[in-house]
Write an enzyme that holds these catalytic residues in place. Sequence first.
Site, PDB file in Angstrom:
ATOM      1  N   ILE A 118       4.754   4.767  -0.310  1.00 16.75           N
ATOM      2  CA  ILE A 118       5.884   4.137   0.370  1.00 16.75           C
ATOM      3  C   ILE A 118       5.725   2.618   0.401  1.00 16.75           C
ATOM      4  O   ILE A 118       6.692   1.866   0.252  1.00 16.75           O
ATOM      5  CB  ILE A 118       6.018   4.671   1.811  1.00 16.75           C
ATOM      6  CG1 ILE A 118       6.334   6.167   1.800  1.00 16.75           C
ATOM      7  CG2 ILE A 118       7.086   3.915   2.588  1.00 16.75           C
ATOM      8  CD1 ILE A 118       7.680   6.514   1.215  1.00 16.75           C
ATOM      9  N   MET A 142      -2.396   8.421   0.847  1.00 10.99           N
ATOM     10  CA  MET A 142      -1.642   8.390  -0.405  1.00 10.99           C
ATOM     11  C   MET A 142      -0.136   8.328  -0.148  1.00 10.99           C
ATOM     12  O   MET A 142       0.591   7.613  -0.849  1.00 10.99           O
ATOM     13  CB  MET A 142      -1.988   9.612  -1.254  1.00 10.99           C
ATOM     14  CG  MET A 142      -3.424   9.646  -1.745  1.00 10.99           C
ATOM     15  SD  MET A 142      -3.896   8.138  -2.638  1.00 10.99           S
ATOM     16  CE  MET A 142      -2.781   8.182  -4.031  1.00 10.99           C
ATOM     17  N   HIS A 143       0.349   9.074   0.858  1.00 13.21           N
ATOM     18  CA  HIS A 143       1.774   9.017   1.191  1.00 13.21           C
ATOM     19  C   HIS A 143       2.176   7.601   1.607  1.00 13.21           C
ATOM     20  O   HIS A 143       3.216   7.090   1.178  1.00 13.21           O
ATOM     21  CB  HIS A 143       2.102   9.999   2.317  1.00 13.21           C
ATOM     22  CG  HIS A 143       2.388  11.394   1.857  1.00 13.21           C
ATOM     23  ND1 HIS A 143       1.395  12.257   1.448  1.00 13.21           N
ATOM     24  CD2 HIS A 143       3.565  12.072   1.726  1.00 13.21           C
ATOM     25  CE1 HIS A 143       1.952  13.411   1.089  1.00 13.21           C
ATOM     26  NE2 HIS A 143       3.255  13.331   1.241  1.00 13.21           N
ATOM     27  N   GLU A 144       1.356   6.975   2.447  1.00 12.31           N
ATOM     28  CA  GLU A 144       1.671   5.630   2.901  1.00 12.31           C
ATOM     29  C   GLU A 144       1.589   4.634   1.750  1.00 12.31           C
ATOM     30  O   GLU A 144       2.392   3.693   1.662  1.00 12.31           O
ATOM     31  CB  GLU A 144       0.711   5.214   4.023  1.00 12.31           C
ATOM     32  CG  GLU A 144       1.159   3.983   4.785  1.00 12.31           C
ATOM     33  CD  GLU A 144       2.529   4.193   5.427  1.00 12.31           C
ATOM     34  OE1 GLU A 144       3.454   3.425   5.078  1.00 12.31           O
ATOM     35  OE2 GLU A 144       2.676   5.097   6.258  1.00 12.31           O
ATOM     36  N   SER A 191      -4.337  12.694   2.062  1.00  9.77           N
ATOM     37  CA  SER A 191      -2.919  12.834   1.760  1.00  9.77           C
ATOM     38  C   SER A 191      -2.087  11.818   2.534  1.00  9.77           C
ATOM     39  O   SER A 191      -1.115  11.262   2.001  1.00  9.77           O
ATOM     40  CB  SER A 191      -2.459  14.261   2.088  1.00  9.77           C
ATOM     41  OG  SER A 191      -1.110  14.447   1.741  1.00  9.77           O
TER      42      SER A 191
END
Length: 267
Positions: free
Chosen positions: A181, A176-178, A173
């Site tokens: 962004i 994927m978040h990075e 997770s």
Amino acid sequence: FNRNVTLLNIYYFWVAPTLTYQIAFPRLIRRNWLRILTLITRLFLSNVLIIFLIAQVVSPNLMSLIEDLESGKHVFSVEIFADYLLKLGIASTYIWLLVFYSYFHVFFNLLAELLKFGDRVFYRDWWNSSNVSAYWRLWNLPVHYWLIRHLYFPIIRLGINKTGAMIAVFFFSAVMHEYVISIPFHMIRPWSFLGMMGQIPLVAITKYFDKLRPGSSIGNLIFWLTFCIIGQPMAILMYTIDYYNIKNDVATDSGCVGSACGLRGEL
């Protein structure tokens, strides 16, 4: 394969408000057009409020931040950072709540109504979570079910314990978040990744308080402070500083990297 696994069935799965495939999804008999009109109105109004807060609060403060960086020759003290953190804290929390409401409640229900999709449980009462682990299980059920089905349980079946599986899920997770962004900003920075991985010790801390004081609001208070009041505005500031440094090519000139340039100074 079952006979219902057709192109039409796949297309329906692609646009339905779910990430986990089923042989047969719960369906309604008819659409409620009055509800659809109401949801469209809510979606419009919530997005207007989001744009208003960004334009009237977030954007002016970030422009002021850039002016401070320019006037201070790229030196950004801890005091100035804390000041902007407080200025953005409440606004970013409202924006995050409005985004959650417009996306998970309004948009998902609108899609479900248009597609006559019967399963309308997209989240549960995450705002009452007594620990951070409960929050991550409750706030985004479509993603949670996907991670459980395609990542957590397969890792468990490999013989890895629950703690190891949880760390792997948070790591995935975080990446994927990075990634999400990094694409629009055209830069790779560790802040979203570190924020997600930082949830692991918060899970342990809030679970400890939950066991120590069952029914108390200590874990819920820690969640709201670290995630909404501090975490999100801090991420906004970090990415803004890094984006400014990249655009102005000051990182290499000053002999420091990324947000470290902006945070040196008074301690």
